[in-house]
Design an enzyme around this catalytic site. Structure first.
Site, mmCIF file in Angstrom:
data_model
loop_
_atom_site.group_PDB
_atom_site.id
_atom_site.type_symbol
_atom_site.label_atom_id
_atom_site.label_comp_id
_atom_site.label_asym_id
_atom_site.label_seq_id
_atom_site.Cartn_x
_atom_site.Cartn_y
_atom_site.Cartn_z
ATOM 1 C CB CYS A 148 -0.902 -0.008 1.243
ATOM 2 S SG CYS A 148 -2.057 1.376 1.340
ATOM 3 C CG HIS A 161 -5.637 -2.561 -1.121
ATOM 4 N ND1 HIS A 161 -4.609 -3.192 -0.455
ATOM 5 C CD2 HIS A 161 -5.355 -1.236 -1.046
ATOM 6 C CE1 HIS A 161 -3.763 -2.287 0.007
ATOM 7 N NE2 HIS A 161 -4.196 -1.086 -0.347
ATOM 8 C CD GLU A 162 -6.371 1.460 -3.594
ATOM 9 O OE1 GLU A 162 -6.587 2.417 -2.807
ATOM 10 O OE2 GLU A 162 -5.237 0.979 -3.766
ATOM 11 C CG HIS A 199 -7.500 2.957 1.502
ATOM 12 N ND1 HIS A 199 -6.653 3.210 2.567
ATOM 13 C CD2 HIS A 199 -6.766 2.250 0.605
ATOM 14 C CE1 HIS A 199 -5.459 2.688 2.316
ATOM 15 N NE2 HIS A 199 -5.506 2.090 1.137
#
EC number: 3.5.1.88
Length: 201
Positions: free
Chosen positions: A121, A163-164, A167
């Site tokens: 990341c 993954h994004e 966030h």
């Protein structure tokens, strides 16, 4: 009907008002990428209402900052902007391949099959650890022109999107790591604090 990443990429190539920017390193990228330990990464995000030129300008700045860091994905919270927006580009070597822009993304379904794969990341530079995620997803979102879309993704694209999207919920990939010893060692080696991790598993 959900479209594949390849189909969406071909459509993006033909779209006027493209947000694509040169895939080149910049000495002074427009946005600062925050790192683990900064509370800005843990805050909740808001949906984007009107998708206008100001949003597209933000997308361009995010892409420039992502390319400068040699990353393949970036979410708005990583640059201190608490909006539901992320950008991805898995083909950094091909200038003509358009990036993927996901506004207000929502996962509609995910596969029962999961895969373990190493993740890194831009907000935790140098740290790479295994994370388990569904191998396929279907999601809805709006593109950079504000049009509603659906997409089916698998492999690396599915992983990067998940993954994004984490966030957007204030979640970092290290929160999902199950190997406590490896996690502690990697964080310490790269100057991060174990106390800044919020385990989900």
């Amino acid at each position: 009907m959900a479209r594949s990443f390849a189909q969406l990429a071909r459509t993006a190539e033909k779209t006027k008002g493209s947000v694509a920017v040169p895939k080149e390193p910049l000495d002074h990228p427009p946005l600062q990428i925050h790192t683990l330990g900064n509370g800005v990464l843990r805050q909740s995000t808001r949906r984007i209402g009107k998708v206008d030129e100001s949003v597209r300008d933000l997308v361009r700045d995010m892409l420039r900052s992502m390319y400068a860091a040699k990353g393949i994905g970036l979410a708005a919270p990583q640059v201190g902007i608490h909006k539901q927006l992320l950008v991805l580009d898995l083909d950094l070597e091909t200038p003509t391949t358009p990036p993927v822009v996901l506004i207000n993304p929502e996962i509609i379904s995910s596969s029962a099959t999961v895969e373990t794969y190493e993740e890194g990341c831009l907000s935790i530079p140098g740290v790479y650890l295994n994370v388990v995620r569904p191998s396929e997803i279907v999601l809805s979102f709006r593109d950079e022109m504000g049009r509603p879309r659906k997409m089916k993704a698998d492999g690396l694209m599915a992983r990067c999107i998940q993954h994004e999207m984490d966030h957007l919920e204030g979640v970092l990939f290290v929160d999902r790591v199950t190997d406590e010893n490896e996690l502690s060692l990697e964080l310490k080696e790269h100057g991060f604090k174990r106390a800044d991790v919020r385990p989900l598993v």
